[in-house]
Motif scaffolding. Structure first.
Motif, PDB file in Angstrom:
ATOM      1  N   CYS A 293       0.734  -1.076  -0.020  1.00  0.00           N
ATOM      2  CA  CYS A 293      -0.404  -0.077   0.093  1.00  0.00           C
ATOM      3  C   CYS A 293       0.627   1.255   0.101  1.00  0.00           C
ATOM      4  O   CYS A 293       1.705   1.241   0.656  1.00  0.00           O
ATOM      5  CB  CYS A 293      -1.274  -0.132   1.544  1.00  0.00           C
ATOM      6  SG  CYS A 293      -1.756  -1.813   1.492  1.00  0.00           S
TER       7      CYS A 293
ATOM      8  N   PRO B  72      -5.482   1.418  -2.080  1.00  0.00           N
ATOM      9  CA  PRO B  72      -6.438   1.666  -2.997  1.00  0.00           C
ATOM     10  C   PRO B  72      -4.803   1.326  -4.014  1.00  0.00           C
ATOM     11  O   PRO B  72      -3.800   1.694  -3.287  1.00  0.00           O
ATOM     12  CB  PRO B  72      -6.724   2.845  -3.301  1.00  0.00           C
ATOM     13  CG  PRO B  72      -6.172   3.708  -2.132  1.00  0.00           C
ATOM     14  CD  PRO B  72      -5.712   2.479  -1.064  1.00  0.00           C
TER      15      PRO B  72
ATOM     16  N   LYS C 253      -7.823  -3.401  -0.134  1.00  0.00           N
ATOM     17  CA  LYS C 253      -6.760  -3.131  -1.034  1.00  0.00           C
ATOM     18  C   LYS C 253      -8.481  -3.329  -2.145  1.00  0.00           C
ATOM     19  O   LYS C 253      -8.821  -4.609  -2.374  1.00  0.00           O
ATOM     20  CB  LYS C 253      -5.999  -4.391  -0.894  1.00  0.00           C
ATOM     21  CG  LYS C 253      -5.054  -3.977  -2.094  1.00  0.00           C
ATOM     22  CD  LYS C 253      -4.441  -5.612  -2.566  1.00  0.00           C
ATOM     23  CE  LYS C 253      -3.098  -5.607  -0.790  1.00  0.00           C
ATOM     24  NZ  LYS C 253      -3.162  -6.778  -0.678  1.00  0.00           N
TER      25      LYS C 253
ATOM     26  N   GLN D  69      -7.831   1.620  -7.694  1.00  0.00           N
ATOM     27  CA  GLN D  69      -8.132   2.875  -6.846  1.00  0.00           C
ATOM     28  C   GLN D  69      -8.862   3.392  -8.151  1.00  0.00           C
ATOM     29  O   GLN D  69     -10.108   4.448  -7.252  1.00  0.00           O
ATOM     30  CB  GLN D  69      -6.399   3.469  -6.858  1.00  0.00           C
ATOM     31  CG  GLN D  69      -6.193   3.693  -8.076  1.00  0.00           C
ATOM     32  CD  GLN D  69      -4.910   5.053  -8.158  1.00  0.00           C
ATOM     33  OE1 GLN D  69      -4.121   5.203  -7.005  1.00  0.00           O
ATOM     34  NE2 GLN D  69      -4.343   5.280  -9.188  1.00  0.00           N
TER      35      GLN D  69
ATOM     36  N   LEU E  16     -12.230   4.090  -6.073  1.00  0.00           N
ATOM     37  CA  LEU E  16     -12.784   5.231  -5.570  1.00  0.00           C
ATOM     38  C   LEU E  16     -13.808   6.627  -5.948  1.00  0.00           C
ATOM     39  O   LEU E  16     -14.300   7.377  -5.188  1.00  0.00           O
ATOM     40  CB  LEU E  16     -11.436   5.515  -5.161  1.00  0.00           C
ATOM     41  CG  LEU E  16     -10.449   5.962  -4.095  1.00  0.00           C
ATOM     42  CD1 LEU E  16      -9.470   5.378  -3.827  1.00  0.00           C
ATOM     43  CD2 LEU E  16     -11.493   5.437  -2.487  1.00  0.00           C
TER      44      LEU E  16
ATOM     45  N   ALA F 207     -13.374   3.651   1.263  1.00  0.00           N
ATOM     46  CA  ALA F 207     -12.731   2.378   0.537  1.00  0.00           C
ATOM     47  C   ALA F 207     -13.823   0.967   0.876  1.00  0.00           C
ATOM     48  O   ALA F 207     -12.768   0.364  -0.465  1.00  0.00           O
ATOM     49  CB  ALA F 207     -11.196   2.305   1.613  1.00  0.00           C
TER      50      ALA F 207
END
Length: 413
Positions: free
Chosen positions: A53, A67, A117, A120, A123, A183
């Motif tokens: 991360c 992300p 995880k 990304q 988002l 998240a």
């Protein structure tokens, strides 16, 4: 359940997290009994908690909120993407040979399990400006200590440890709560897309599809996170059943049901055998069920009959190593030998009643006369379960009735 179908001519296959790995599935995923071929586990699952991360300073950590850019990850993929690809491959292979037997395919996606995880760009579907905080994000003053979930798994992540939140009751900063919710939602959107891609390969005219999960997850309600409680947020799961020629009309059924109901339901829907008999209280049977088939409930609802009420009560439970989480850093996830108290919960159409009682982890016996704490929530006036009414003397008779049902268990509801 998969073994039952396998023994009756189905080709059964497990992909991803279906049975919990490790000792709980005998380190084999119950192979060869449950599955016709070797269960598939994604290669990248071995590094699910790796320090990949990216932090703001460019360093890498094992964070809760994570992300990622998928192609920059080890092996340039993620576990659930691997599982989706394997499931698609299985379906393609099955279609190629019309002489193949019917299949029982179980696909277990990890997300939104932590760490959160995900690619990304998910988002973007959930900007922080759209994220609302739960209105009940403080610990209820009437919540017993033993019922408190100190979310140790969340605290253990690198990004959360930096916050130095006091254990076990310290509140989470609102800005961080919003980021966790964002998240989590992004993780759900990520796995939702994978499910959609998988379903495109399914023959809906000849396939029963069940979408469900094994637990819920608190997102700041009652000041808690994760799944280690008997609250509604932790115990309620999605349940969608698609049946050819039965599910032509989408119908939402508001009824009390449990995951143990899936086995007898699928037996009835597929007619793979006669209906399963209910497990007796004394004798041992090779095959029986503690669940109740939902087929009649589904048919009654579609035909708009008025008697689709489901069960009168459903049950959950969660263990604790002791009464005070301050004295037990593993309060959320005690090992079997450490369990001293069990929280048994019954939910009816209006109430949730919970008793935290003495539990013997050696012989699995319960001492109902040793009660550490009680909880009572009236969903008619308190659907968010913020006000514990267990200390109200005027509700003593109600609590006696609910307690009797709780002790009698599923056979008497």
């Amino acid at each position: 359940m998969p073994q039952y179908f396998k023994e009756r001519g189905y080709h059964s296959h497990s992909i991803g997290k279906v049975f919990h790995p490790g000792i709980s599935s005998n380190f084999t995923d119950d192979q060869p009994y449950s599955w016709s071929q070797r269960p598939f586990h994604p290669k990248t699952i071995k590094i699910k908690n790796a320090k990949v991360c990216i932090n703001q300073d460019g360093s890498q950590s094992a964070n809760l909120i994570c992300p990622v850019i998928t192609e920059y990850q080890p092996m340039a993929t993620l576990p659930d993407i691997e599982s989706k690809n394997e499931a698609v491959k299985f379906l393609h292979d099955h279609k190629r040979n019309i002489s193949n037997p019917p299949y029982f395919l179980a696909v277990g996606f990890h997300k939104p399990h932590i760490p959160l995880k995900f690619p990304q760009h998910f988002l973007d579907f959930h900007p922080l400006s759209n994220i609302s905080l739960p209105v009940n994000r403080m610990r209820p003053p009437s919540l017993p200590n033993v019922a408190w979930n100190p979310w140790t798994d969340v605290r253990s992540r690198d990004d959360m440890r930096k916050l130095k939140i006091s254990f076990p009751y310290g509140p989470m900063n609102d800005d961080i709560v919003k980021k966790i919710i964002q998240a989590y939602y992004a993780s759900v959107s990520y796995v939702d897309e994978l499910i959609g891609k998988l379903l495109k390969e399914v023959d809906f005219d000849n396939t029963i599809i069940v979408l469900t999960g094994d637990h819920g997850w608190s997102l700041g309600q009652h000041g808690e996170f994760s799944k280690f409680s008997n609250f509604e947020e932790a115990t309620r799961v999605p349940l969608i059943i698609q049946v050819p020629r039965l599910s032509t009309k989408k119908k939402k059924i508001n009824a009390l049901v449990e995951l143990v109901d899936l086995f007898p339901t699928l037996v009835d829907l597929t007619a793979v055998s006669e209906s399963l008999q209910q497990c007796p209280s004394t004798e041992l049977y090779n095959i029986c069920t503690e669940g109740k088939s939902l087929m009649k409930l589904m048919i009654d609802a579609l035909k708009k009959r008025q008697n689709h009420n489901g069960k009168s009560a459903i049950f959950t439970q969660y263990p604790r190593p002791g009464f005070y989480p301050t004295l037990h850093p593993n309060s959320d996830k005690p090992r079997l030998k450490e369990i001293q108290i069990m929280g048994y919960s019954i939910k009816t159409k209006r109430y949730r009643y919970c008793e935290w009682v003495k539990f013997n982890s050696t012989n699995f016996s319960i001492k109902w006369n040793k009660v550490y704490a009680r909880e009572l929530y009236d969903h008619l006036i308190d659907p968010k379960e913020d006000l514990n009414l267990a200390d109200r003397p005027q509700l003593a008779d109600l609590m006696k009735k609910l307690r009797r049902k709780l002790i009698n268990g599923w056979r008497k509801v």
